[in-house]
Design a protein around this motif. Structure first.
Motif, PDB file in Angstrom:
ATOM      1  N   LYS B 175      46.911  19.615  39.221  1.00 55.80           N
ATOM      2  CA  LYS B 175      46.856  19.746  37.756  1.00 55.80           C
ATOM      3  C   LYS B 175      45.986  18.673  37.106  1.00 55.80           C
ATOM      4  O   LYS B 175      45.918  18.580  35.888  1.00 55.80           O
ATOM      5  N   GLU B 176      45.322  17.834  37.921  1.00 53.16           N
ATOM      6  CA  GLU B 176      44.374  16.896  37.305  1.00 53.16           C
ATOM      7  C   GLU B 176      42.961  17.423  37.523  1.00 53.16           C
ATOM      8  O   GLU B 176      42.777  18.515  38.063  1.00 53.16           O
ATOM      9  N   ASP B 177      41.947  16.641  37.109  1.00 52.07           N
ATOM     10  CA  ASP B 177      40.576  17.143  37.172  1.00 52.07           C
ATOM     11  C   ASP B 177      39.846  16.586  38.381  1.00 52.07           C
ATOM     12  O   ASP B 177      39.963  15.416  38.698  1.00 52.07           O
ATOM     13  N   MET B 178      39.071  17.448  39.029  1.00 47.34           N
ATOM     14  CA  MET B 178      38.294  17.020  40.188  1.00 47.34           C
ATOM     15  C   MET B 178      36.821  16.889  39.776  1.00 47.34           C
ATOM     16  O   MET B 178      36.262  17.793  39.166  1.00 47.34           O
ATOM     17  N   ILE B 179      36.224  15.744  40.104  1.00 43.21           N
ATOM     18  CA  ILE B 179      34.806  15.548  39.799  1.00 43.21           C
ATOM     19  C   ILE B 179      34.084  15.195  41.097  1.00 43.21           C
ATOM     20  O   ILE B 179      34.396  14.191  41.727  1.00 43.21           O
ATOM     21  N   LEU B 180      33.115  16.022  41.501  1.00 43.36           N
ATOM     22  CA  LEU B 180      32.306  15.721  42.674  1.00 43.36           C
ATOM     23  C   LEU B 180      30.930  15.264  42.189  1.00 43.36           C
ATOM     24  O   LEU B 180      30.239  16.017  41.517  1.00 43.36           O
ATOM     25  N   ASP B 181      30.555  14.033  42.534  1.00 43.25           N
ATOM     26  CA  ASP B 181      29.310  13.468  42.042  1.00 43.25           C
ATOM     27  C   ASP B 181      28.267  13.453  43.150  1.00 43.25           C
ATOM     28  O   ASP B 181      28.443  12.805  44.173  1.00 43.25           O
ATOM     29  N   CYS B 182      27.160  14.157  42.925  1.00 40.64           N
ATOM     30  CA  CYS B 182      26.122  14.263  43.949  1.00 40.64           C
ATOM     31  C   CYS B 182      24.940  13.345  43.686  1.00 40.64           C
ATOM     32  O   CYS B 182      23.965  13.375  44.403  1.00 40.64           O
ATOM     33  N   GLU B 183      25.026  12.521  42.646  1.00 40.31           N
ATOM     34  CA  GLU B 183      23.834  11.758  42.278  1.00 40.31           C
ATOM     35  C   GLU B 183      23.745  10.446  43.032  1.00 40.31           C
ATOM     36  O   GLU B 183      24.700   9.678  43.091  1.00 40.31           O
ATOM     37  N   LYS B 214      20.995  21.554  36.628  1.00 40.68           N
ATOM     38  CA  LYS B 214      20.468  20.201  36.536  1.00 40.68           C
ATOM     39  C   LYS B 214      21.548  19.129  36.586  1.00 40.68           C
ATOM     40  O   LYS B 214      21.243  17.957  36.767  1.00 40.68           O
ATOM     41  N   GLN B 215      22.828  19.524  36.378  1.00 43.64           N
ATOM     42  CA  GLN B 215      23.898  18.532  36.369  1.00 43.64           C
ATOM     43  C   GLN B 215      24.215  18.071  37.784  1.00 43.64           C
ATOM     44  O   GLN B 215      24.384  18.897  38.681  1.00 43.64           O
ATOM     45  N   TYR B 231      33.348  20.961  50.435  1.00 38.25           N
ATOM     46  CA  TYR B 231      32.299  21.363  49.510  1.00 38.25           C
ATOM     47  C   TYR B 231      30.995  20.726  49.984  1.00 38.25           C
ATOM     48  O   TYR B 231      30.996  19.693  50.632  1.00 38.25           O
ATOM     49  N   ARG B 232      29.889  21.365  49.634  1.00 42.72           N
ATOM     50  CA  ARG B 232      28.596  20.782  50.019  1.00 42.72           C
ATOM     51  C   ARG B 232      27.680  20.809  48.800  1.00 42.72           C
ATOM     52  O   ARG B 232      27.595  21.828  48.116  1.00 42.72           O
ATOM     53  N   CYS B 233      27.030  19.669  48.543  1.00 45.34           N
ATOM     54  CA  CYS B 233      26.070  19.698  47.456  1.00 45.34           C
ATOM     55  C   CYS B 233      24.686  19.475  48.022  1.00 45.34           C
ATOM     56  O   CYS B 233      24.522  18.780  49.025  1.00 45.34           O
ATOM     57  N   GLU B 234      23.711  20.090  47.409  1.00 47.05           N
ATOM     58  CA  GLU B 234      22.339  20.010  47.895  1.00 47.05           C
ATOM     59  C   GLU B 234      21.410  19.844  46.703  1.00 47.05           C
ATOM     60  O   GLU B 234      21.528  20.563  45.716  1.00 47.05           O
ATOM     61  N   LEU B 235      20.495  18.889  46.812  1.00 42.80           N
ATOM     62  CA  LEU B 235      19.489  18.710  45.761  1.00 42.80           C
ATOM     63  C   LEU B 235      18.179  19.247  46.306  1.00 42.80           C
ATOM     64  O   LEU B 235      17.695  18.789  47.333  1.00 42.80           O
ATOM     65  N   GLY B 236      17.618  20.235  45.626  1.00 41.98           N
ATOM     66  CA  GLY B 236      16.418  20.882  46.145  1.00 41.98           C
ATOM     67  C   GLY B 236      15.143  20.163  45.741  1.00 41.98           C
ATOM     68  O   GLY B 236      15.132  19.311  44.849  1.00 41.98           O
ATOM     69  N   THR B 237      14.051  20.493  46.426  1.00 38.39           N
ATOM     70  CA  THR B 237      12.744  19.934  46.099  1.00 38.39           C
ATOM     71  C   THR B 237      11.746  21.068  45.927  1.00 38.39           C
ATOM     72  O   THR B 237      12.024  22.213  46.280  1.00 38.39           O
ATOM     73  N   VAL B 238      10.548  20.719  45.437  1.00 34.85           N
ATOM     74  CA  VAL B 238       9.508  21.728  45.270  1.00 34.85           C
ATOM     75  C   VAL B 238       8.928  22.111  46.632  1.00 34.85           C
ATOM     76  O   VAL B 238       8.241  23.114  46.756  1.00 34.85           O
ATOM     77  N   ARG B 239       9.209  21.324  47.643  1.00 36.15           N
ATOM     78  CA  ARG B 239       8.779  21.665  49.005  1.00 36.15           C
ATOM     79  C   ARG B 239       9.887  22.480  49.668  1.00 36.15           C
ATOM     80  O   ARG B 239      10.768  22.977  48.984  1.00 36.15           O
ATOM     81  N   SER B 240       9.870  22.597  50.982  1.00 37.24           N
ATOM     82  CA  SER B 240      10.848  23.500  51.587  1.00 37.24           C
ATOM     83  C   SER B 240      12.183  22.842  51.886  1.00 37.24           C
ATOM     84  O   SER B 240      13.217  23.474  51.785  1.00 37.24           O
TER      85      SER B 240
END
Lengths: 243, 347
Positions: B175-183, B214-215, B231-240
């Motif tokens: 019942k609390e809030d979950m925050i996953l930070d990928c930065e 963008k977040q 969970y998995r977070c991924e930050l993409g690039t303009v390359r592959s």
């Protein structure tokens, strides 16, 4: 007796084609290559074109892109950082070497006793060598033959004492020099151009099919498998003496 | 044949000589040296030495970047910030020297000395950049804009570090809030980045996309036990390839229960909490009275007041009685004395 002759003659013509097939769709026997080529869906960047059929794993494809490749501890940055355009060609060349299943006709044993293998005189298309040379004109190196005489005292290769860093053209005056002396004649600068069917491309667009399959086919079928030929010749002569 | 050979030699020579050198890539440095050549030296140097001195100065500045290659000190590249620091320092030194108006031999000596100091300063700046700001990412792929000293070209260098940025363990109460930070701190410094994507990982081979945008953070309000997992977070690039991959292992802990005891203590708790939130600074003496404000206080006061009144009344009454009695006593004493005196007088 005639039957024997006919059989041997038949074998003689069939043998080259049969042996040629063993050179197609194979992987070199080295530390990093897979046993057999197969599809890979997670190849990294410049290795992506080989995703449908590759001799390299995903992690090998990643390691092929490092400034100091984990595959051979070889440092491309021995004279400072390479220009990105030049680095791209080296990444493509390593991907070609690690991933291509079409190098069969040029695989040689490193030494007759051990299991290791290498490639020799793989004919690269003229455009491949020329573009590589052109994009590396503004990058620096300190040796004209990268095979030996490095200073390995600190784990990765550094320029030997008296070797001064100069732009690539100083040590590799022509594209052919670059292609051939970078890896001890693994590559050969072919005079043929792309799409001639007589030379291999070190990289191709991921969207197109691998153009090297047909080229390997051509070289595999014309390559004289000398062991088999001579064995058959000796056997034939032996039989002719008998009869 | 002749001019062609000369051109070829010239072109080759251009390739061989260190072409520009780091500082000379900046237009302000070029202009400062030109101004030195065209404005200062004609009036402060003998004409026959002018050309030679100027060439030596240009050659020295061009060779500022002639440093040994090493991953700790110099790799032939610098970033915009280091270039700016070095250029401004150099221009300041040149201005100081020219403002002094020195000429001839003194000029040559001072200027050479200044260039030596500037080269050392440049070397220090570059080493600091190499140690601290070059490819600051410890994992993943960063696209860093760099200037190549050899040809002054500004291009993106691909900083490749260990592929995976690891696993973060996140505990959150139900019942609390979950925050996953990928930065990561270098994300703001990199170019060529696209979107953050968060995936929910099921088993070994399947994932569902939860968010793309963008977040850099994924927030889930009022978590339930079903939200636990990978969970998995991924930050993409303009390359592959991706710039960053981080896995999160989320555990949902039982709901936090706030204890409810006596009403007073609960009001105490809410009041104290309310005070905390408002930020009121209470002195310790005030607290007990603040704590016991309601009717009980007033009642106590009333009772105290009553008791005091009562006491006062009693005292007043007793005093009155005493006085009265005293009066009577005085009279009786007086009368007794009086009779005594009378008796004495009769004798």
């Amino acid at each position: 007796m005639e039957r024997w002759w006919q059989l041997l003659l038949g074998l003689w013509t069939v043998a080259p084609i049969w042996a040629g097939d063993k050179l197609l769709n194979v992987c070199m026997n080295t530390k990093h290559h897979k046993q057999k080529p197969g599809p890979e869906d997670k190849l990294y960047e410049e290795c992506i074109p080989w995703k449908d059929n590759a001799c390299c794993t995903a992690s090998t494809s990643w390691e092929a892109h490092l400034d100091v490749s984990l595959l051979y501890n070889f440092s491309l940055i021995h004279c400072g950082l390479m220009m990105p355009g030049c680095e791209k060609h080296f990444n493509q060349a390593v991907c070609f070497y690690e991933c291509s299943p079409n190098l069969g006709p040029w695989i040689q044993k490193m030494d007759l006793s051990g299991p290791g293998e290498r490639i020799l005189d793989v004919p690269l298309c003229q455009e491949d060598c020329e573009e590589w040379w052109e994009d590396c004109r503004t990058s620096y190196t300190c040796k004209s033959n990268w095979h030996s005489d490095w200073d390995w005292s600190r784990g990765k290769n550094r320029c030997p004492r008296r070797a001064v860093c100069h732009p690539f053209p100083h040590y590799f005056p022509t594209p052919a020099d670059l292609c051939e002396k970078i890896w001890n004649n693994s590559f050969k600068a072919s005079p043929e151009r792309r799409n001639s069917g007589l030379c291999l491309q070190k990289w191709f667009e991921p969207a197109q099919d691998n153009p090297n399959v047909a080229v390997a086919h051509h070289f595999a079928s014309t390559a004289p498998p000398w062991e088999i030929s001579y064995t058959l010749l000796a056997f034939t002569l032996f039989l002719s003496f008998l009869s | 044949m002749g001019p062609q050979v000369a051109l070829l030699v010239g072109a080759l020579a251009g390739c061989l000589l260190p072409a520009r050198g780091c500082l000379m890539c900046d237009q302000r440095v070029v202009e400062a040296l030109d101004s030195l050549d065209k404005e200062y030296l004609p009036t402060h140097m003998a004409p026959e030495r002018h050309k030679e001195v100027m060439e030596t100065i240009r050659h020295t500045v061009r060779n500022f970047w002639d440093l040994p290659y090493s991953e700790d000190t110099f790799m032939g590249v610098i970033d915009e910030a280091t270039m700016e620091t070095s250029v401004l320092g150099f221009l300041r030194s040149v201005r100081l020297t020219t403002n002094s108006g020195i000429a001839d031999d003194t000029f040559v000596k001072e200027f050479s000395w200044m260039l030596t100091l500037e080269k050392a300063a440049f070397q220090r700046n570059v080493a600091r950049f190499q140690r601290e700001a070059f490819c600051p990412n410890k994992c993943g792929t960063m696209l860093q804009p760099l200037i190549w000293c050899s040809n002054c070209k500004k291009e993106l260098h691909v900083c490749r570090k260990p592929y995976d940025c690891g696993v973060r363990h996140v505990n959150v109460h139900e019942k609390e809030d979950m925050i996953l930070d990928c930065e990561l701190n270098w994300h703001k410094l990199s170019e060529g980045l696209t979107n953050y994507s968060f995936y929910r990982v099921w088993g070994s081979n399947s994932e569902t996309l939860v968010y793309e945008g963008k977040q850099p953070t994924l927030t889930k309000l009022l978590v339930s036990p079903e939200d636990a997992g990978t969970y998995r977070c991924e930050l993409g690039t303009v390359r592959s390839g991706p710039a960053t991959i981080i896995h999160f292992q989320v555990t949902v802990l039982p709901q936090r229960i706030i204890a409810k005891t006596m009403p007073m203590s609960s009001t105490f708790a809410t009041r104290a909490k309310a005070e905390e939130e408002i930020g009121v600074d209470l002195s310790p003496t005030q607290e007990p009275s603040e704590c016991s404000k309601p009717e009980s206080v007033q009642r106590g006061r009333l009772i105290g007041l009553l008791i005091w009144c009562f006491l006062l009344l009693i005292i007043g009454f007793v005093t009155g009685v005493l006085f009265f009695r005293y009066g009577m006593m005085v009279d009786s004493i007086n009368s007794w004395f009086g009779t005594d005196k009378a008796a004495a007088a009769q004798d």
